[in-house]
Design a protein around this motif. Structure first.
Motif, PDB file in Angstrom:
ATOM      1  N   UNK A 198       0.837  -1.198   0.000  1.00  0.00           N
ATOM      2  CA  UNK A 198       0.000   0.000   0.000  1.00  0.00           C
ATOM      3  C   UNK A 198       0.871   1.247   0.000  1.00  0.00           C
ATOM      4  N   UNK A 199       0.452   2.240  -0.754  1.00  0.00           N
ATOM      5  CA  UNK A 199       1.280   3.441  -0.904  1.00  0.00           C
ATOM      6  C   UNK A 199       1.521   4.163   0.415  1.00  0.00           C
ATOM      7  N   UNK A 200       0.543   4.098   1.324  1.00  0.00           N
ATOM      8  CA  UNK A 200       0.740   4.788   2.605  1.00  0.00           C
ATOM      9  C   UNK A 200       1.843   4.148   3.435  1.00  0.00           C
ATOM     10  N   UNK A 201       2.275   2.939   3.067  1.00  0.00           N
ATOM     11  CA  UNK A 201       3.375   2.298   3.776  1.00  0.00           C
ATOM     12  C   UNK A 201       4.721   2.565   3.119  1.00  0.00           C
ATOM     13  N   UNK A 202       4.711   3.317   2.030  1.00  0.00           N
ATOM     14  CA  UNK A 202       5.953   3.671   1.338  1.00  0.00           C
ATOM     15  C   UNK A 202       6.381   5.070   1.769  1.00  0.00           C
ATOM     16  N   UNK A 203       7.602   5.194   2.277  1.00  0.00           N
ATOM     17  CA  UNK A 203       8.081   6.480   2.793  1.00  0.00           C
ATOM     18  C   UNK A 203       8.099   7.560   1.720  1.00  0.00           C
ATOM     19  N   UNK A 204       8.384   7.189   0.488  1.00  0.00           N
ATOM     20  CA  UNK A 204       8.460   8.190  -0.575  1.00  0.00           C
ATOM     21  C   UNK A 204       7.100   8.858  -0.784  1.00  0.00           C
ATOM     22  N   UNK A 205       6.037   8.142  -0.456  1.00  0.00           N
ATOM     23  CA  UNK A 205       4.706   8.748  -0.502  1.00  0.00           C
ATOM     24  C   UNK A 205       4.373   9.439   0.820  1.00  0.00           C
ATOM     25  N   UNK A 206       4.426   8.682   1.926  1.00  0.00           N
ATOM     26  CA  UNK A 206       3.938   9.195   3.206  1.00  0.00           C
ATOM     27  C   UNK A 206       4.749  10.382   3.728  1.00  0.00           C
ATOM     28  N   UNK A 207       6.067  10.397   3.456  1.00  0.00           N
ATOM     29  CA  UNK A 207       6.911  11.461   4.002  1.00  0.00           C
ATOM     30  C   UNK A 207       7.382  12.471   2.953  1.00  0.00           C
ATOM     31  N   UNK A 208       7.027  12.248   1.702  1.00  0.00           N
ATOM     32  CA  UNK A 208       7.590  13.113   0.673  1.00  0.00           C
ATOM     33  C   UNK A 208       6.526  13.617  -0.306  1.00  0.00           C
ATOM     34  N   UNK A 209       5.896  12.715  -1.036  1.00  0.00           N
ATOM     35  CA  UNK A 209       4.967  13.130  -2.082  1.00  0.00           C
ATOM     36  C   UNK A 209       3.604  13.570  -1.531  1.00  0.00           C
ATOM     37  N   UNK A 210       3.021  12.759  -0.670  1.00  0.00           N
ATOM     38  CA  UNK A 210       1.668  13.052  -0.186  1.00  0.00           C
ATOM     39  C   UNK A 210       1.582  14.377   0.563  1.00  0.00           C
ATOM     40  N   UNK A 211       2.511  14.692   1.491  1.00  0.00           N
ATOM     41  CA  UNK A 211       2.419  16.009   2.149  1.00  0.00           C
ATOM     42  C   UNK A 211       2.498  17.174   1.179  1.00  0.00           C
ATOM     43  N   UNK A 212       3.186  16.998   0.045  1.00  0.00           N
ATOM     44  CA  UNK A 212       3.309  18.067  -0.957  1.00  0.00           C
ATOM     45  C   UNK A 212       2.196  17.998  -2.004  1.00  0.00           C
ATOM     46  N   UNK A 213       1.277  17.008  -1.832  1.00  0.00           N
ATOM     47  CA  UNK A 213       0.164  16.823  -2.768  1.00  0.00           C
ATOM     48  C   UNK A 213       0.675  16.635  -4.207  1.00  0.00           C
ATOM     49  N   UNK A 214       1.700  15.816  -4.316  1.00  0.00           N
ATOM     50  CA  UNK A 214       2.276  15.502  -5.631  1.00  0.00           C
ATOM     51  C   UNK A 214       2.177  14.001  -5.882  1.00  0.00           C
ATOM     52  N   UNK A 215       2.107  13.636  -7.152  1.00  0.00           N
ATOM     53  CA  UNK A 215       2.104  12.245  -7.560  1.00  0.00           C
ATOM     54  C   UNK A 215       3.055  12.075  -8.739  1.00  0.00           C
ATOM     55  N   UNK A 216       3.654  10.892  -8.874  1.00  0.00           N
ATOM     56  CA  UNK A 216       4.496  10.665 -10.048  1.00  0.00           C
ATOM     57  C   UNK A 216       3.626  10.530 -11.299  1.00  0.00           C
ATOM     58  N   UNK A 217       4.247  10.651 -12.455  1.00  0.00           N
ATOM     59  CA  UNK A 217       3.505  10.473 -13.699  1.00  0.00           C
ATOM     60  C   UNK A 217       2.956   9.058 -13.799  1.00  0.00           C
ATOM     61  N   UNK A 218       3.711   8.086 -13.261  1.00  0.00           N
ATOM     62  CA  UNK A 218       3.294   6.693 -13.303  1.00  0.00           C
ATOM     63  C   UNK A 218       3.860   5.971 -12.097  1.00  0.00           C
ATOM     64  N   UNK A 219       3.078   5.066 -11.554  1.00  0.00           N
ATOM     65  CA  UNK A 219       3.522   4.219 -10.446  1.00  0.00           C
ATOM     66  C   UNK A 219       3.557   2.782 -10.949  1.00  0.00           C
ATOM     67  N   UNK A 220       4.693   2.126 -10.783  1.00  0.00           N
ATOM     68  CA  UNK A 220       4.834   0.748 -11.243  1.00  0.00           C
ATOM     69  C   UNK A 220       5.362  -0.116 -10.104  1.00  0.00           C
ATOM     70  N   UNK A 221       4.671  -1.223  -9.823  1.00  0.00           N
ATOM     71  CA  UNK A 221       5.092  -2.140  -8.764  1.00  0.00           C
ATOM     72  C   UNK A 221       6.118  -3.135  -9.283  1.00  0.00           C
ATOM     73  N   UNK A 222       7.187  -3.285  -8.527  1.00  0.00           N
ATOM     74  CA  UNK A 222       8.249  -4.244  -8.851  1.00  0.00           C
ATOM     75  C   UNK A 222       8.620  -4.949  -7.555  1.00  0.00           C
ATOM     76  N   UNK A 223       8.536  -6.265  -7.539  1.00  0.00           N
ATOM     77  CA  UNK A 223       8.770  -6.993  -6.296  1.00  0.00           C
ATOM     78  C   UNK A 223      10.246  -7.246  -6.031  1.00  0.00           C
ATOM     79  N   UNK A 224      11.021  -7.463  -7.069  1.00  0.00           N
ATOM     80  CA  UNK A 224      12.413  -7.848  -6.905  1.00  0.00           C
ATOM     81  C   UNK A 224      13.327  -6.622  -6.944  1.00  0.00           C
ATOM     82  N   UNK A 225      14.190  -6.485  -5.936  1.00  0.00           N
ATOM     83  CA  UNK A 225      15.081  -5.326  -5.843  1.00  0.00           C
ATOM     84  C   UNK A 225      16.068  -5.276  -7.001  1.00  0.00           C
ATOM     85  N   UNK A 226      16.624  -6.420  -7.386  1.00  0.00           N
ATOM     86  CA  UNK A 226      17.601  -6.435  -8.475  1.00  0.00           C
ATOM     87  C   UNK A 226      16.976  -5.977  -9.794  1.00  0.00           C
TER      88      UNK A 226
END
Length: 305
Positions: A198-226
């Motif tokens: 969930x996006x609210x559990x991602x720091x880049x949203x909860x501590x960075x984008x959401x407080x500034x009311x900004x969203x990326x052009x596209x959000x893509x889920x990727x499970x593997x770090x590599x």
């Protein structure tokens, strides 16, 4: 008197859906199980089930004892296992749950020397508890929880093992390399790669984008770090990861990082234990290795015990 087998009956019937299935699982005849239930209801002076049409439903007392069973039986089963292991001269099991996708490589640096030092301990790492680790800890599915987001809950103790900074990872080819630090609006034209939570559990949203009311052009889920890092290196998106991880892979991939905001996003990795079990020697040994891991010495927090 409420005994362990009474709670086990309640739990089996709830999980399997009928007395017939429960009696088979417990190696009892259905009549023997029914007799035990009736006798127990007589002892406590109240029914545990009531008939509604063709269905049997738990009474208020039944619901209460089922909740007790779900809480106590895993503790008793865990205690049985630990004592049996000790009786055989073994230390026991150490099941580690991960609530941190990119922390697996760090964990390997702890597990490797731990296995050498404690050959009599069976170690297992479970990654299926992504952002559900507290429930797994309470239900005795795991013994240690690795998480960047500790919760203040009774019966659980969290110890910080190292500090880190969450940074934006970008390709060497990205226009964002011109920035000293990243502003939320800089991501409005970017594809943001992130773990499937969930996006609210991602720091880049909860501590960075959401407080500034900004969203990326596209959000893509990727499970593997590599895979995520390979996509960023190919300039197919950006992602937010711990700085220490980016510094490790920069030797092999054309990547750079920038702080998220002028002050950055600063976090801590914690190890969570059930209170009382952090006194076990093989559990304490794992904690001490985590606190002295040389790969993280540059980002160590001040530890308060």
């Amino acid at each position: 008197m409420i005994e362990r087998h009474h709670l086990a009956i309640l739990k089996h019937i709830d999980e399997l859906g009928s007395m017939t299935a429960a009696s088979q699982a417990m190696n009892l005849t259905q009549s023997a199980l029914s007799h035990t239930v009736r006798k127990f209801e007589e002892q406590i002076g109240t029914p545990l089930w009531q008939r509604t049409g063709r269905r049997m439903e738990l009474t208020q007392a039944g619901h209460y004892l089922l909740a007790v069973a779900k809480r106590l039986l895993p503790q008793l089963e865990h205690a049985d296992q630990v004592v049996r292991d000790m009786a055989r001269g073994e230390k026991g099991q150490l099941r580690i749950g991960m609530e941190c996708y990119p922390c697996y490589q760090w964990l390997l640096s702890i597990v490797t020397p731990y296995l050498r030092q404690w050959p009599e301990v069976d170690v297992d790492v479970k990654q299926k508890f992504q952002f559900g680790g507290m429930a797994a800890l309470y239900s005795y599915d795991i013994d240690i929880l690795v998480t960047p987001d500790p919760l203040d809950k009774a019966g659980v103790r969290f110890v910080p093992v190292f500090d880190y900074e969450q940074v934006l990872v970008i390709s060497d080819q990205s226009a964002l390399t011109k920035r000293d630090w990243i502003r939320p609006e800089d991501l409005q034209q970017q594809t943001l790669l992130a773990y499937p939570v969930d996006r609210e559990r991602l720091d880049v949203y909860s501590q960075f984008l959401t407080p500034a009311q900004c969203l990326p052009a596209r959000h893509k889920s990727v499970e593997d770090t590599d895979i995520m890092l390979q996509l960023v290196a190919a300039d197919r998106g950006v992602c937010a990861l711990p700085k220490w991880l980016v510094q490790q892979v920069q030797r092999t991939l054309p990547l750079q990082w920038r702080p998220l905001g002028q002050d950055g996003i600063h976090k801590q990795i914690h190890l969570g234990f059930r209170e009382g079990e952090d006194g076990l020697d093989y559990v304490d040994a794992f904690l001490q290795l985590a606190l002295t891991d040389p790969s993280m010495m540059t980002e160590k927090p001040a530890i308060v015990t």
